[in-house]
Write a protein that holds these residues in place. Structure first.
Motif, PDB file in Angstrom:
ATOM      1  N   TYR A 183       1.119  -1.657  -0.174  1.00 14.15           N
ATOM      2  CA  TYR A 183      -0.389   0.021  -0.012  1.00 14.15           C
ATOM      3  C   TYR A 183       0.686   1.422  -0.037  1.00 14.15           C
ATOM      4  O   TYR A 183       0.086   2.362   0.115  1.00 14.15           O
ATOM      5  N   ARG A 184       2.415   0.807  -0.204  1.00 12.36           N
ATOM      6  CA  ARG A 184       2.706   2.167  -0.961  1.00 12.36           C
ATOM      7  C   ARG A 184       2.249   3.741  -1.080  1.00 12.36           C
ATOM      8  O   ARG A 184       2.708   4.371  -0.460  1.00 12.36           O
ATOM      9  N   ASN A 185       1.756   3.239  -2.340  1.00 13.09           N
ATOM     10  CA  ASN A 185       2.021   3.978  -3.486  1.00 13.09           C
ATOM     11  C   ASN A 185       0.483   4.929  -2.626  1.00 13.09           C
ATOM     12  O   ASN A 185      -0.047   6.085  -2.408  1.00 13.09           O
ATOM     13  N   LEU A 186      -0.368   4.123  -1.979  1.00 14.49           N
ATOM     14  CA  LEU A 186      -2.015   4.788  -1.361  1.00 14.49           C
ATOM     15  C   LEU A 186      -1.351   6.192  -0.248  1.00 14.49           C
ATOM     16  O   LEU A 186      -1.548   7.134   0.035  1.00 14.49           O
ATOM     17  N   ARG A 187      -0.580   5.399   0.215  1.00 20.10           N
ATOM     18  CA  ARG A 187       0.164   6.464   1.411  1.00 20.10           C
ATOM     19  C   ARG A 187       0.947   7.408   1.375  1.00 20.10           C
ATOM     20  O   ARG A 187       0.542   9.141   1.649  1.00 20.10           O
ATOM     21  N   GLN A 188       1.495   7.532   0.279  1.00 18.09           N
ATOM     22  CA  GLN A 188       2.192   8.543  -0.675  1.00 18.09           C
ATOM     23  C   GLN A 188       1.271   9.405  -1.199  1.00 18.09           C
ATOM     24  O   GLN A 188       0.994  10.679  -0.741  1.00 18.09           O
ATOM     25  N   ILE A 189      -0.105   9.320  -1.064  1.00 11.35           N
ATOM     26  CA  ILE A 189      -0.902  10.126  -1.421  1.00 11.35           C
ATOM     27  C   ILE A 189      -1.437  10.669  -0.563  1.00 11.35           C
ATOM     28  O   ILE A 189      -2.029  11.857  -0.926  1.00 11.35           O
ATOM     29  N   TYR A 190      -1.739   9.562   0.474  1.00 13.87           N
ATOM     30  CA  TYR A 190      -2.887   9.860   1.632  1.00 13.87           C
ATOM     31  C   TYR A 190      -2.225  10.327   3.070  1.00 13.87           C
ATOM     32  O   TYR A 190      -2.412  11.649   3.411  1.00 13.87           O
ATOM     33  N   PHE A 191      -0.682  10.265   3.215  1.00 17.34           N
ATOM     34  CA  PHE A 191      -0.175  10.299   4.178  1.00 17.34           C
ATOM     35  C   PHE A 191       1.239  12.008   3.998  1.00 17.34           C
ATOM     36  O   PHE A 191       1.901  11.420   2.390  1.00 17.34           O
ATOM     37  N   LYS A 192       1.254  12.946   4.878  1.00 18.21           N
ATOM     38  CA  LYS A 192       2.616  13.201   4.764  1.00 18.21           C
ATOM     39  C   LYS A 192       4.071  12.600   4.495  1.00 18.21           C
ATOM     40  O   LYS A 192       4.146  11.162   5.032  1.00 18.21           O
ATOM     41  N   HIS A 193       4.989  12.930   4.215  1.00 20.12           N
ATOM     42  CA  HIS A 193       6.096  12.075   3.515  1.00 20.12           C
ATOM     43  C   HIS A 193       6.418  11.860   4.686  1.00 20.12           C
ATOM     44  O   HIS A 193       6.876  10.221   4.689  1.00 20.12           O
ATOM     45  N   TYR A 194       7.215  12.274   5.201  1.00 18.41           N
ATOM     46  CA  TYR A 194       7.381  11.190   7.336  1.00 18.41           C
ATOM     47  C   TYR A 194       6.790  10.515   7.730  1.00 18.41           C
ATOM     48  O   TYR A 194       7.058   9.554   8.515  1.00 18.41           O
ATOM     49  N   PHE A 195       5.631  10.906   7.525  1.00 21.29           N
ATOM     50  CA  PHE A 195       4.619   8.885   8.581  1.00 21.29           C
ATOM     51  C   PHE A 195       5.481   7.586   6.887  1.00 21.29           C
ATOM     52  O   PHE A 195       5.065   6.883   7.705  1.00 21.29           O
ATOM     53  N   CYS A 196       5.682   8.314   6.092  1.00 22.14           N
ATOM     54  CA  CYS A 196       5.562   6.815   5.349  1.00 22.14           C
ATOM     55  C   CYS A 196       7.289   6.648   5.139  1.00 22.14           C
ATOM     56  O   CYS A 196       7.521   5.173   5.002  1.00 22.14           O
ATOM     57  N   VAL A 197       7.867   7.493   5.722  1.00 22.92           N
ATOM     58  CA  VAL A 197       9.400   7.508   5.690  1.00 22.92           C
ATOM     59  C   VAL A 197      10.448   6.515   6.456  1.00 22.92           C
ATOM     60  O   VAL A 197      10.570   5.297   6.571  1.00 22.92           O
ATOM     61  N   PHE A 198       9.962   6.814   7.797  1.00 15.31           N
ATOM     62  CA  PHE A 198      10.058   5.906   9.102  1.00 15.31           C
ATOM     63  C   PHE A 198       8.774   5.833   9.624  1.00 15.31           C
ATOM     64  O   PHE A 198       8.624   6.958  10.772  1.00 15.31           O
ATOM     65  N   PRO A 199       8.462   4.402   9.788  1.00 18.10           N
ATOM     66  CA  PRO A 199       6.944   4.425  10.310  1.00 18.10           C
ATOM     67  C   PRO A 199       7.213   4.261  12.070  1.00 18.10           C
ATOM     68  O   PRO A 199       7.779   3.082  12.017  1.00 18.10           O
ATOM     69  N   THR A 200       6.218   5.192  12.667  1.00 19.06           N
ATOM     70  CA  THR A 200       6.900   4.282  14.241  1.00 19.06           C
ATOM     71  C   THR A 200       5.412   3.709  15.170  1.00 19.06           C
ATOM     72  O   THR A 200       4.688   4.667  14.142  1.00 19.06           O
ATOM     73  N   LYS A 201       5.670   3.377  16.350  1.00 19.76           N
ATOM     74  CA  LYS A 201       4.699   3.397  16.780  1.00 19.76           C
ATOM     75  C   LYS A 201       4.053   4.812  17.126  1.00 19.76           C
ATOM     76  O   LYS A 201       2.741   4.822  17.400  1.00 19.76           O
ATOM     77  N   GLN A 202       4.946   5.451  17.152  1.00 18.10           N
ATOM     78  CA  GLN A 202       4.458   7.019  17.433  1.00 18.10           C
ATOM     79  C   GLN A 202       3.424   7.807  16.443  1.00 18.10           C
ATOM     80  O   GLN A 202       2.912   8.184  16.791  1.00 18.10           O
ATOM     81  N   ILE A 203       3.947   7.808  15.378  1.00 15.98           N
ATOM     82  CA  ILE A 203       3.600   8.049  14.502  1.00 15.98           C
ATOM     83  C   ILE A 203       2.169   7.323  13.958  1.00 15.98           C
ATOM     84  O   ILE A 203       0.775   8.282  14.182  1.00 15.98           O
ATOM     85  N   PHE A 204       1.989   6.159  14.069  1.00 18.38           N
ATOM     86  CA  PHE A 204       0.383   4.807  14.196  1.00 18.38           C
ATOM     87  C   PHE A 204      -0.302   6.022  15.066  1.00 18.38           C
ATOM     88  O   PHE A 204      -2.062   6.122  15.115  1.00 18.38           O
ATOM     89  N   ILE A 205      -0.038   6.142  16.555  1.00 19.83           N
ATOM     90  CA  ILE A 205      -1.001   6.757  17.690  1.00 19.83           C
ATOM     91  C   ILE A 205      -1.275   8.503  17.518  1.00 19.83           C
ATOM     92  O   ILE A 205      -2.262   8.307  17.310  1.00 19.83           O
ATOM     93  N   GLY A 206      -0.441   9.427  17.083  1.00 21.39           N
ATOM     94  CA  GLY A 206      -0.447  10.249  16.269  1.00 21.39           C
ATOM     95  C   GLY A 206      -1.904  10.280  15.786  1.00 21.39           C
ATOM     96  O   GLY A 206      -2.457  10.716  15.369  1.00 21.39           O
ATOM     97  N   LEU A 207      -1.768   8.952  14.127  1.00 19.05           N
ATOM     98  CA  LEU A 207      -2.630   9.304  13.038  1.00 19.05           C
ATOM     99  C   LEU A 207      -4.021   8.572  13.771  1.00 19.05           C
ATOM    100  O   LEU A 207      -5.157   9.344  13.379  1.00 19.05           O
ATOM    101  N   MET A 208      -3.752   7.376  14.750  1.00 18.47           N
ATOM    102  CA  MET A 208      -5.081   7.409  15.076  1.00 18.47           C
ATOM    103  C   MET A 208      -5.613   8.205  16.270  1.00 18.47           C
ATOM    104  O   MET A 208      -6.722   7.853  16.108  1.00 18.47           O
ATOM    105  N   SER A 209      -5.062   9.128  16.818  1.00 20.72           N
ATOM    106  CA  SER A 209      -5.640   9.826  17.718  1.00 20.72           C
ATOM    107  C   SER A 209      -5.791  10.910  17.107  1.00 20.72           C
ATOM    108  O   SER A 209      -5.671  12.360  17.603  1.00 20.72           O
ATOM    109  N   SER A 210      -5.444  11.552  16.496  1.00 18.70           N
ATOM    110  CA  SER A 210      -5.763  12.714  14.868  1.00 18.70           C
ATOM    111  C   SER A 210      -7.514  12.955  15.065  1.00 18.70           C
ATOM    112  O   SER A 210      -8.388  12.910  15.468  1.00 18.70           O
TER     113      SER A 210
END
Length: 194
Positions: free
Chosen positions: A144-171
Protein backbone atom coordinates in the motif's frame (compact mmCIF):
# COMPACT_ATOMS: atom_id res chain seq x y z
CA UNK A 1 -40.36 0.51 52.87
CA UNK A 2 -37.04 1.58 54.41
CA UNK A 3 -37.61 -0.80 57.28
CA UNK A 4 -38.00 -3.72 54.88
CA UNK A 5 -34.69 -2.87 53.19
CA UNK A 6 -32.87 -2.25 56.48
CA UNK A 7 -34.11 -5.53 57.92
CA UNK A 8 -32.92 -7.46 54.87
CA UNK A 9 -36.42 -8.24 53.56
CA UNK A 10 -35.56 -8.76 49.91
CA UNK A 11 -38.65 -10.60 48.69
CA UNK A 12 -36.34 -12.58 46.44
CA UNK A 13 -34.40 -9.39 45.60
CA UNK A 14 -37.57 -7.82 44.18
CA UNK A 15 -37.89 -5.21 46.91
CA UNK A 16 -37.21 -1.82 45.29
CA UNK A 17 -35.89 -0.27 48.49
CA UNK A 18 -33.51 -3.20 48.99
CA UNK A 19 -32.21 -2.81 45.43
CA UNK A 20 -31.58 0.92 45.93
CA UNK A 21 -29.83 0.31 49.24
CA UNK A 22 -27.65 -2.42 47.70
CA UNK A 23 -26.72 -0.20 44.74
CA UNK A 24 -25.76 2.69 47.01
CA UNK A 25 -23.79 0.36 49.28
CA UNK A 26 -21.85 -1.20 46.37
CA UNK A 27 -20.92 2.24 45.11
CA UNK A 28 -19.75 3.68 48.42
CA UNK A 29 -22.74 5.98 48.77
CA UNK A 30 -24.32 4.53 51.88
CA UNK A 31 -24.45 7.99 53.47
CA UNK A 32 -27.23 8.87 51.00
CA UNK A 33 -29.25 5.88 52.20
CA UNK A 34 -28.66 6.75 55.83
CA UNK A 35 -29.67 10.40 55.39
CA UNK A 36 -32.82 9.41 53.44
CA UNK A 37 -32.53 12.73 51.58
CA UNK A 38 -32.62 12.61 47.83
CA UNK A 39 -31.98 16.01 46.39
CA UNK A 40 -30.30 17.33 43.26
CA UNK A 41 -26.85 17.01 44.86
CA UNK A 42 -27.42 13.36 45.83
CA UNK A 43 -28.64 12.46 42.34
CA UNK A 44 -25.62 14.20 40.81
CA UNK A 45 -23.31 12.32 43.20
CA UNK A 46 -24.90 8.96 42.31
CA UNK A 47 -24.70 9.70 38.58
CA UNK A 48 -21.04 10.75 38.76
CA UNK A 49 -20.07 7.71 40.82
CA UNK A 50 -21.73 5.31 38.37
CA UNK A 51 -20.00 7.06 35.44
CA UNK A 52 -16.62 6.92 37.21
CA UNK A 53 -16.98 3.23 37.96
CA UNK A 54 -17.96 2.52 34.35
CA UNK A 55 -14.95 4.48 33.02
CA UNK A 56 -12.60 2.59 35.34
CA UNK A 57 -14.07 -0.74 34.24
CA UNK A 58 -13.78 0.28 30.58
CA UNK A 59 -10.17 1.38 31.00
CA UNK A 60 -9.21 -1.83 32.81
CA UNK A 61 -10.90 -3.93 30.12
CA UNK A 62 -9.12 -2.36 27.15
CA UNK A 63 -5.76 -2.36 28.93
CA UNK A 64 -6.01 -6.02 29.92
CA UNK A 65 -7.36 -7.29 26.60
CA UNK A 66 -4.89 -8.99 24.27
CA UNK A 67 -7.25 -8.31 21.41
CA UNK A 68 -7.19 -4.56 22.02
CA UNK A 69 -3.44 -4.25 22.51
CA UNK A 70 -3.04 -1.49 19.90
CA UNK A 71 -6.37 0.19 20.65
CA UNK A 72 -5.38 0.93 24.24
CA UNK A 73 -2.18 2.58 23.02
CA UNK A 74 -4.08 5.48 21.44
CA UNK A 75 -7.45 5.40 23.23
CA UNK A 76 -6.99 6.71 26.77
CA UNK A 77 -10.05 8.80 27.48
CA UNK A 78 -13.64 7.63 27.57
CA UNK A 79 -15.15 10.14 25.16
CA UNK A 80 -16.52 10.24 21.65
CA UNK A 81 -13.67 10.38 19.17
CA UNK A 82 -13.29 13.36 16.86
CA UNK A 83 -13.72 11.34 13.68
CA UNK A 84 -17.32 10.72 14.78
CA UNK A 85 -17.95 14.38 15.60
CA UNK A 86 -16.31 16.09 12.62
CA UNK A 87 -18.37 16.58 9.53
CA UNK A 88 -16.79 13.82 7.46
CA UNK A 89 -18.42 11.36 5.10
CA UNK A 90 -20.15 8.43 6.81
CA UNK A 91 -18.24 5.90 4.71
CA UNK A 92 -14.97 7.21 6.18
CA UNK A 93 -16.34 7.17 9.72
CA UNK A 94 -17.48 3.58 9.23
CA UNK A 95 -14.17 2.30 7.83
CA UNK A 96 -12.18 4.07 10.56
CA UNK A 97 -14.48 2.58 13.21
CA UNK A 98 -14.10 -0.92 11.81
CA UNK A 99 -10.34 -0.50 11.60
CA UNK A 100 -10.00 0.83 15.15
CA UNK A 101 -12.27 -1.84 16.63
CA UNK A 102 -10.68 -4.80 14.83
CA UNK A 103 -13.83 -5.40 12.79
CA UNK A 104 -11.87 -6.17 9.65
CA UNK A 105 -10.24 -9.11 7.96
CA UNK A 106 -6.60 -8.42 8.77
CA UNK A 107 -4.69 -11.55 9.78
CA UNK A 108 -4.44 -10.33 13.38
CA UNK A 109 -8.22 -10.70 13.58
CA UNK A 110 -9.00 -13.61 11.27
CA UNK A 111 -6.24 -15.71 12.85
CA UNK A 112 -7.94 -15.31 16.20
CA UNK A 113 -11.05 -17.05 14.87
CA UNK A 114 -9.12 -20.13 13.80
CA UNK A 115 -6.85 -20.23 16.86
CA UNK A 116 -3.60 -19.23 15.14
CA UNK A 117 -1.06 -17.97 17.66
CA UNK A 118 -0.80 -14.18 17.60
CA UNK A 119 2.81 -14.12 16.37
CA UNK A 120 1.87 -16.44 13.49
CA UNK A 121 -0.81 -14.16 12.02
CA UNK A 122 1.53 -13.08 9.25
CA UNK A 123 0.68 -10.58 6.53
CA UNK A 124 -0.17 -12.42 3.33
CA UNK A 125 0.12 -9.24 1.26
CA UNK A 126 3.91 -8.83 1.51
CA UNK A 127 7.11 -10.81 2.14
CA UNK A 128 8.10 -9.11 5.40
CA UNK A 129 6.96 -12.08 7.50
CA UNK A 130 5.49 -9.88 10.23
CA UNK A 131 2.12 -9.87 11.96
CA UNK A 132 -0.55 -8.12 9.93
CA UNK A 133 -1.96 -5.78 12.53
CA UNK A 134 -3.35 -2.26 12.20
CA UNK A 135 0.11 -0.67 12.50
CA UNK A 136 1.55 -2.83 9.72
CA UNK A 137 -1.46 -2.27 7.46
CA UNK A 138 -1.60 1.50 7.97
CA UNK A 139 2.10 2.41 7.87
CA UNK A 140 4.38 -0.46 6.87
CA UNK A 141 3.07 -3.00 4.35
CA UNK A 142 4.79 -2.32 1.00
CA UNK A 143 1.68 -3.30 -0.95
CA UNK A 144 0.00 0.00 0.00
CA UNK A 145 3.06 2.28 -0.33
CA UNK A 146 1.59 4.23 -3.26
CA UNK A 147 -1.65 4.93 -1.38
CA UNK A 148 0.32 6.11 1.66
CA UNK A 149 2.19 8.57 -0.50
CA UNK A 150 -1.11 9.96 -1.78
CA UNK A 151 -2.88 10.36 1.57
CA UNK A 152 -0.12 10.87 4.17
CA UNK A 153 2.69 13.36 4.52
CA UNK A 154 6.11 12.11 3.49
CA UNK A 155 7.51 11.72 7.02
CA UNK A 156 4.66 9.34 7.96
CA UNK A 157 5.75 7.02 5.17
CA UNK A 158 9.56 7.14 5.39
CA UNK A 159 10.15 6.17 9.01
CA UNK A 160 6.96 4.65 10.40
CA UNK A 161 6.93 4.28 14.18
CA UNK A 162 4.39 3.40 16.84
CA UNK A 163 4.36 7.10 17.81
CA UNK A 164 3.35 8.07 14.27
CA UNK A 165 0.67 5.37 14.38
CA UNK A 166 -0.64 6.73 17.69
CA UNK A 167 -0.62 10.25 16.25
CA UNK A 168 -2.63 9.19 13.22
CA UNK A 169 -5.13 7.12 15.20
CA UNK A 170 -5.74 9.89 17.71
CA UNK A 171 -5.72 12.73 15.17
CA UNK A 172 -8.26 15.49 15.61
CA UNK A 173 -7.58 17.08 12.24
CA UNK A 174 -10.59 16.82 9.95
CA UNK A 175 -8.33 16.70 6.87
CA UNK A 176 -6.16 13.95 8.34
CA UNK A 177 -9.21 11.91 9.39
CA UNK A 178 -10.62 12.13 5.87
CA UNK A 179 -7.25 11.04 4.45
CA UNK A 180 -7.09 8.10 6.85
CA UNK A 181 -10.61 7.12 5.79
CA UNK A 182 -9.69 7.37 2.09
CA UNK A 183 -6.51 5.36 2.63
CA UNK A 184 -8.34 2.62 4.52
CA UNK A 185 -11.19 2.44 2.01
CA UNK A 186 -8.82 2.16 -0.96
CA UNK A 187 -6.29 -0.15 0.65
CA UNK A 188 -9.02 -2.58 1.75
CA UNK A 189 -10.33 -2.54 -1.85
CA UNK A 190 -6.86 -3.53 -3.04
CA UNK A 191 -6.51 -6.14 -0.31
CA UNK A 192 -9.99 -7.63 -0.81
CA UNK A 193 -11.08 -7.08 -4.41
CA UNK A 194 -14.75 -7.88 -4.90
Amino acid sequence: MTNYANNGCTYGSLNYAYQVKTLLQKNGLMHIWISQRIDRHAILQITERIKDIYKQTWCAYINESNRLSLYCVYKHIFEMDKYLIHNIDTKYQLIITKFRLYANNLSIETGRYINIEREMRICTQCNMKVVEDQYHFLLVCPKYRNLRQIYFKHYFCVFPTKQIFIGLMSSQSRKMLINIGKYLLNSFKIRNPI
